[in-house]
Design an enzyme around this catalytic site. Structure first.
Site, PDB file in Angstrom:
ATOM      1  N   SER A 133       0.887  -1.283   0.062  1.00 17.44           N
ATOM      2  CA  SER A 133       0.072  -0.096  -0.031  1.00 17.44           C
ATOM      3  C   SER A 133       0.964   1.351  -0.111  1.00 17.44           C
ATOM      4  O   SER A 133       0.474   2.264  -0.791  1.00 17.44           O
ATOM      5  CB  SER A 133      -1.172  -0.081   1.185  1.00 17.44           C
ATOM      6  OG  SER A 133      -0.188  -0.018   2.495  1.00 17.44           O
TER       7      SER A 133
ATOM      8  N   GLU B 129      -8.483 -12.990  -5.910  1.00 18.23           N
ATOM      9  CA  GLU B 129      -7.678 -13.087  -7.232  1.00 18.23           C
ATOM     10  C   GLU B 129      -6.893 -14.094  -7.296  1.00 18.23           C
ATOM     11  O   GLU B 129      -6.378 -14.358  -8.420  1.00 18.23           O
ATOM     12  CB  GLU B 129      -7.295 -11.621  -7.621  1.00 18.23           C
ATOM     13  CG  GLU B 129      -5.725 -11.077  -6.769  1.00 18.23           C
ATOM     14  CD  GLU B 129      -6.272 -10.644  -5.282  1.00 18.23           C
ATOM     15  OE1 GLU B 129      -7.380 -10.575  -5.059  1.00 18.23           O
ATOM     16  OE2 GLU B 129      -5.061  -9.975  -4.847  1.00 18.23           O
TER      17      GLU B 129
ATOM     18  N   HIS C 213      -7.194 -12.346  -0.594  1.00 15.05           N
ATOM     19  CA  HIS C 213      -6.869 -12.019  -1.925  1.00 15.05           C
ATOM     20  C   HIS C 213      -7.740 -12.911  -2.900  1.00 15.05           C
ATOM     21  O   HIS C 213      -7.159 -14.269  -3.370  1.00 15.05           O
ATOM     22  CB  HIS C 213      -5.350 -12.546  -2.415  1.00 15.05           C
ATOM     23  CG  HIS C 213      -4.526 -11.441  -1.626  1.00 15.05           C
ATOM     24  ND1 HIS C 213      -4.083 -10.329  -2.481  1.00 15.05           N
ATOM     25  CD2 HIS C 213      -3.915 -11.164  -0.711  1.00 15.05           C
ATOM     26  CE1 HIS C 213      -3.327  -9.689  -1.834  1.00 15.05           C
ATOM     27  NE2 HIS C 213      -3.156 -10.234  -0.621  1.00 15.05           N
TER      28      HIS C 213
ATOM     29  N   CYS D 119      -6.698  -6.445  -0.016  1.00 11.24           N
ATOM     30  CA  CYS D 119      -5.616  -6.346   1.085  1.00 11.24           C
ATOM     31  C   CYS D 119      -4.876  -4.878   1.045  1.00 11.24           C
ATOM     32  O   CYS D 119      -5.599  -4.047   1.502  1.00 11.24           O
ATOM     33  CB  CYS D 119      -4.465  -7.470   0.609  1.00 11.24           C
ATOM     34  SG  CYS D 119      -3.366  -7.736   1.941  1.00 11.24           S
TER      35      CYS D 119
END
Ligand code: GLN
Length: 193
Positions: free
Chosen positions: A50, A174, A172, A80
Site C-alpha cells: 500500500s 484474485e 486475495h 489487501c
C-alpha cells in the site's frame, strides 16, 4: 454486459485481477493514467504494497483524480493493500503514507503479523458463501463506521466490508481462481448509483 472495469496497474497483483474480472464477464483494462481512469465504470485496487502504490499514485498524478472519482460514486474494490488504500484511516501505516479513502473504516496494516504469518482459511462471505481466504501480511478492519456493512470476519476480526459501491477484502480472491467476489463487484457496478 459491456462494463469496463479498471485495475490500478502501478504495483501489485494486477494480472490476477484482470484475469478474474475477465472470467467474471467484465471488460478489464489496466489503469495507469488519468486518461485510462476516465474510461472505466469501476476500479480495482490490487494487493501489493500500500505504501508503494500510494506513492506511485501521487507520482503519476492519479491520487486526486481517483479520490474525486470514488467520491463521485465510482465503484471500487480493494483487496489487501487495496483495502488499506480505500480506508479513510490506517493504523500502523507509514506516517507519510497516502490513502485514497472513501471507505469509513480504520484499517490496521499488517495486522495478522508478518510475511511468515501469512495463512489461508475458509471465510464465510455474506451474500457469496464460503470462500477460500488467502491472507498475506493482511490488514483487518478495526473500526467500521455506521454506513459500513461487515461482510465477513475471521478469527473474530473484520476482513470484508462494503459501503455503498465500495467493496474491500483483507484477503486475495484474485489468487484462488474463484471469481465470485469479482462477480459481486461487477453486480455492484451494474446496480447503478
Ligand atoms: N501489508 C501490505 C501493505 O501494507 C499488504 C499486503 C498485501 O496486499 N498482500 O500494503
Amino acid at each position: 454486459m459491456g462494463r469496463r472495469v479498471g485495475v490500478l496497474a502501478l504495483q501489485g497483483d494486477v494480472r490476477e485481477h484482470v484475469r478474474a474480472l475477465t472470467t467474471a464477464g467484465a471488460d478489464a483494462v489496466e489503469v495507469r493514467t488519468r486518461a485510462d481512469l476516465a474510461t472505466v465504470d469501476g476500479i480495482v485496487i490490487p494487493g501489493g504494497e500500500s505504501t508503494t502504490i500510494g506513492k506511485l499514485l501521487a507520482i503519476f498524478g492519479l491520487l486526486e483524480p481517483l479520490r474525486q472519482r470514488i467520491a463521485g460514486g465510482l465503484p471500487a474494490y480493494g483487496s489487501c493493500a487495496g483495502m488499506i488504500l480505500l480506508a479513510n484511516d490506517v493504523i500502523d501505516g507509514r506516517p507519510d503514507q497516502p490513502l485514497v479513502g472513501g471507505l469509513d473504516v480504520s484499517v490496521r496494516r499488517n495486522a495478522f503479523g508478518r510475511q511468515v504469518d501469512s495463512f489461508e482459511t475458509e471465510v464465510e462471505l455474506a451474500g457469496v458463501g464460503s470462500v477460500h481466504g488467502v491472507f498475506i501480511r493482511a490488514p483487518w478492519v478495526e473500526r467500521a463506521g455506521d454506513g459500513v456493512e461487515v461482510l465477513a470476519t475471521s478469527a473474530g476480526r473484520i476482513v470484508a466490508v462494503r459501503q455503498g459501491r465500495i467493496l474491500a477484502t483483507a484477503f486475495h480472491p484474485e489468487l484462488t481462481g474463484d471469481v465470485r467476489v469479482h462477480r459481486l463487484f461487477c453486480e455492484l457496478i451494474d446496480g447503478g448509483p
